[in-house]
Design a protein around this motif. Structure first.
Motif, short mmCIF file in Angstrom:
data_model
loop_
_atom_site.label_atom_id
_atom_site.label_comp_id
_atom_site.label_asym_id
_atom_site.label_seq_id
_atom_site.Cartn_x
_atom_site.Cartn_y
_atom_site.Cartn_z
N ARG A 146 0.82 -1.23 0.00
CA ARG A 146 0.00 0.00 0.00
C ARG A 146 0.85 1.27 0.00
NH1 ARG A 146 -4.65 0.02 4.31
NH2 ARG A 146 -5.66 -1.28 2.75
N PRO A 147 1.86 1.42 0.89
CA PRO A 147 2.67 2.65 0.84
C PRO A 147 3.53 2.75 -0.42
CG PRO A 147 3.51 1.13 2.51
CD PRO A 147 2.20 0.60 2.07
N ILE A 148 3.95 1.61 -0.98
CA ILE A 148 4.73 1.66 -2.22
C ILE A 148 3.88 2.24 -3.35
CG2 ILE A 148 5.82 0.25 -4.02
CD1 ILE A 148 6.81 -1.62 -1.85
N VAL A 149 2.64 1.77 -3.45
CA VAL A 149 1.72 2.32 -4.46
C VAL A 149 1.45 3.79 -4.18
CG1 VAL A 149 -0.64 2.22 -5.35
CG2 VAL A 149 0.64 0.10 -5.00
N GLY A 150 1.34 4.15 -2.90
CA GLY A 150 1.11 5.55 -2.54
C GLY A 150 2.26 6.45 -2.96
N ILE A 151 3.49 6.00 -2.70
CA ILE A 151 4.67 6.79 -3.10
C ILE A 151 4.75 6.90 -4.62
CG2 ILE A 151 7.20 6.80 -3.11
CD1 ILE A 151 7.03 5.43 -0.32
N ALA A 152 4.45 5.79 -5.31
CA ALA A 152 4.45 5.81 -6.78
C ALA A 152 3.39 6.78 -7.31
CB ALA A 152 4.20 4.40 -7.32
N THR A 153 2.26 6.85 -6.61
CA THR A 153 1.19 7.79 -7.00
C THR A 153 1.65 9.23 -6.86
OG1 THR A 153 -0.50 6.20 -6.31
CG2 THR A 153 -1.19 8.49 -6.54
N ILE A 154 2.35 9.53 -5.76
CA ILE A 154 2.88 10.89 -5.56
C ILE A 154 3.88 11.22 -6.67
CG2 ILE A 154 4.31 12.33 -4.04
CD1 ILE A 154 3.11 10.75 -1.67
N ILE A 155 4.74 10.26 -7.01
CA ILE A 155 5.71 10.46 -8.10
C ILE A 155 4.98 10.74 -9.40
CG2 ILE A 155 7.42 9.28 -9.54
CD1 ILE A 155 8.44 7.91 -7.01
N PHE A 156 3.91 9.98 -9.66
CA PHE A 156 3.16 10.16 -10.92
C PHE A 156 2.54 11.56 -10.98
CE2 PHE A 156 0.36 7.61 -14.08
CZ PHE A 156 1.16 8.05 -15.11
N MET A 157 2.11 12.06 -9.83
CA MET A 157 1.54 13.41 -9.80
C MET A 157 2.62 14.45 -10.10
SD MET A 157 -0.93 12.89 -6.48
CE MET A 157 -1.41 14.60 -6.34
N ILE A 158 3.83 14.23 -9.55
CA ILE A 158 4.95 15.13 -9.85
C ILE A 158 5.30 15.06 -11.33
CG2 ILE A 158 7.40 15.58 -9.40
CD1 ILE A 158 6.95 14.47 -6.57
N GLY A 212 -4.75 10.66 -8.88
CA GLY A 212 -3.71 10.64 -7.85
C GLY A 212 -4.18 11.24 -6.54
N ILE A 213 -4.82 12.40 -6.61
CA ILE A 213 -5.31 13.08 -5.41
C ILE A 213 -6.30 12.21 -4.66
CG2 ILE A 213 -6.69 15.04 -4.60
CD1 ILE A 213 -5.39 16.66 -6.92
N THR A 214 -7.21 11.57 -5.39
CA THR A 214 -8.22 10.71 -4.74
C THR A 214 -7.62 9.36 -4.34
OG1 THR A 214 -8.93 10.01 -6.97
CG2 THR A 214 -10.17 11.79 -5.91
N GLY A 215 -6.71 8.82 -5.16
CA GLY A 215 -6.14 7.50 -4.88
C GLY A 215 -5.32 7.45 -3.61
N LEU A 216 -4.70 8.55 -3.25
CA LEU A 216 -3.88 8.58 -2.02
C LEU A 216 -4.71 8.37 -0.76
CD1 LEU A 216 -1.42 11.51 -2.84
CD2 LEU A 216 -0.88 9.07 -2.68
N CYS A 217 -6.03 8.53 -0.86
CA CYS A 217 -6.89 8.31 0.30
C CYS A 217 -6.84 6.86 0.76
CB CYS A 217 -8.34 8.69 -0.05
SG CYS A 217 -8.61 10.46 -0.26
N TRP A 218 -6.54 5.93 -0.16
CA TRP A 218 -6.46 4.52 0.21
C TRP A 218 -5.06 4.12 0.66
CZ3 TRP A 218 -9.74 6.10 -3.68
CH2 TRP A 218 -11.08 5.70 -3.57
N SER A 219 -4.07 4.93 0.33
CA SER A 219 -2.68 4.57 0.64
C SER A 219 -2.21 5.06 2.00
CB SER A 219 -1.75 5.14 -0.45
OG SER A 219 -2.01 4.54 -1.70
N PHE A 220 -2.64 6.27 2.36
CA PHE A 220 -2.13 6.88 3.60
C PHE A 220 -3.29 7.41 4.45
CE2 PHE A 220 1.20 7.73 0.33
CZ PHE A 220 2.16 6.86 0.83
N GLU A 221 -3.42 6.86 5.64
CA GLU A 221 -4.50 7.29 6.54
C GLU A 221 -4.32 8.76 6.94
OE1 GLU A 221 -6.47 6.03 10.85
OE2 GLU A 221 -5.02 4.72 9.87
N GLY A 222 -3.06 9.18 7.15
CA GLY A 222 -2.80 10.56 7.51
C GLY A 222 -3.22 11.53 6.42
N TYR A 223 -3.00 11.14 5.17
CA TYR A 223 -3.43 11.98 4.03
C TYR A 223 -4.95 12.10 4.02
CZ TYR A 223 -4.42 13.28 -0.83
OH TYR A 223 -4.90 13.89 -1.97
#
Length: 384
Positions: A146-158, A212-223
């Motif tokens: 889950r966090p790996i996909v989350g980090i990849a999602t942040i990279i994709f947004m960048i 990406g903005i919506t997908g991060l909701c599943w990756s990071f609880e803090g986000y």
């Protein structure tokens, strides 16, 4: 001797775009590919499953007759019913075959004959679940994937933001900007590949950012918690939330039938649309209704109603009356998956996901071509 070229902000953005893309390319390819397939998950599963044929002959059996049918009762505990407006569509009964089952199994019921169609366990279900696991966790352990996909999602947004910047030419003129809107199919394959990356990436970048903005909701609880604070309402909150209900304040000796509860719900929500009914239990003596108008603009514009078993309306939630922030928060999942406007938005998301899947490939090819070009240049200089 020529002047040394200065390393500017555009060069920095280009390097960030390049190296982040190379590092995350395989992960982004797998996440985007699985997301592309999942866009039409229901439709793909439907192709491989038997459909119940319903003919509108005679009159429909009452809901009471259907739920008391021995074939239904022997399956387990009935928890919810969905009634469509189409006369040739089956009812859907959600039945918990095991008390530990979380959501239950969905059976299709012919309302005219009480014929029961059990869900098929096909190979396509396993395939789709593997795509789901790939998209969310890279088929790894959840805590790791889950966090790996989350980090990849942040990279994709960048990458999407830096790609937009790089899409604009250094000297902005209409002639040079216009060239970025089309793919030159009559050019050589290297140029076509560059245009596929540059042009298609530009067209898909807004949807990539939204996903990406919506997908991060599943990756990071803090986000997710932070987004809830910003929006002023809970993302993925309890949809049945609200003030606590004092069950002792109702007439628990009085009890209405399911047909009476449905009739009351249709009077309160007086329009044509599919109706989903959550049945009461010992712990929660409430009928929970969700209704979506047939002419609704969106799949999430559902009105909700709670009726106590005594026949008293406990709460009524009209979607049109909700604040904008609550509407957006409740739409996070359909916004991410593309189901928010039905088939129309699904096709748009499918194309955007398909483009996103191709970007790591076309970007890597561009990099390899540049390396070959530099290698040839060095060889030519060495021979001089």
């Amino acid at each position: 001797m020529g002047k040394n070229k200065k390393y500017g902000i555009r060069d920095f953005i280009n390097d960030v775009h390049l190296w982040l893309g190379l590092v995350s390319g395989i992960i982004l390819f797998l996440v985007c590919l699985s997301g592309t397939i999942l866009t039409f998950e229901e439709e793909i599963e439907g192709w491989f499953k038997k459909d119940m044929k319903v003919e509108a002959v005679g009159t429909k059996k009452s809901i009471s007759n259907l739920i008391n049918d021995p074939a239904i009762q022997e399956k387990g505990i009935l928890t919810s019913i969905t009634i469509p407006t189409d006369e040739t569509s089956p009812y859907e009964f959600s039945i918990k075959e095991d008390p530990k089952q979380r959501r239950g199994t969905t059976y299709e019921i012919n309302p005219y004959t009480a014929e029961l169609l059990a869900p098929e366990d096909t190979g396509i279900d396993k395939f789709m679940f593997s795509m789901f696991r790939m998209h969310r966790w890279l088929m790894m352990d959840i805590k790791l994937g889950r966090p790996i996909v989350g980090i990849a999602t942040i990279i994709f947004m960048i990458l999407a933001i830096s790609g937009i910047v790089l899409w604009f030419p250094k000297k902005i003129k209409w002639k040079t900007v216009k060239a970025g809107f089309k793919i030159r199919t009559n050019a050589n394959w290297k140029r076509i590949n560059h245009d596929l990356h540059n042009t298609l990436g530009f067209y898909a970048c807004i949807l990539i950012l939204i996903m990406g903005i919506t997908g991060l909701c599943w990756s990071f609880e803090g986000y997710r918690d932070g987004l809830s604070v910003i929006m002023g309402t809970r993302v993925f909150g309890n949809r049945g939330g609200g003030p606590e209900i004092d069950l002792e304040s109702f007439d628990n000796e009085k009890s209405i039938s399911l047909e009476e509860a449905i009739a009351l719900a249709n009077r309160e929500l007086d329009y044509k649309g599919f109706l989903s009914i959550g049945l009461p239990s010992d712990e929660n003596p409430m009928y929970s209704f969700r209704k979506l108008a047939d002419n609704s603009w969106s799949t999430i514009a559902q009105d909700r109603l709670q009726i106590h078993t005594s026949g008293e309306v406990v709460s009524k939630e009209i979607y049109a009356d909700k604040p904008l922030n609550v509407k957006i928060a409740s739409a996070i999942k359909p916004i991410h998956t593309g189901t928010i406007f039905g088939t129309f938005s699904k096709w748009i998301y499918f194309l955007a996901c398909l483009i996103a899947t191709s970007l790591p490939i076309t970007g890597t090819i561009i990099y390899i071509n540049k390396l070959k070009k530099k290698s040839k240049r060095k060889k030519s200089l060495a021979t001089v």
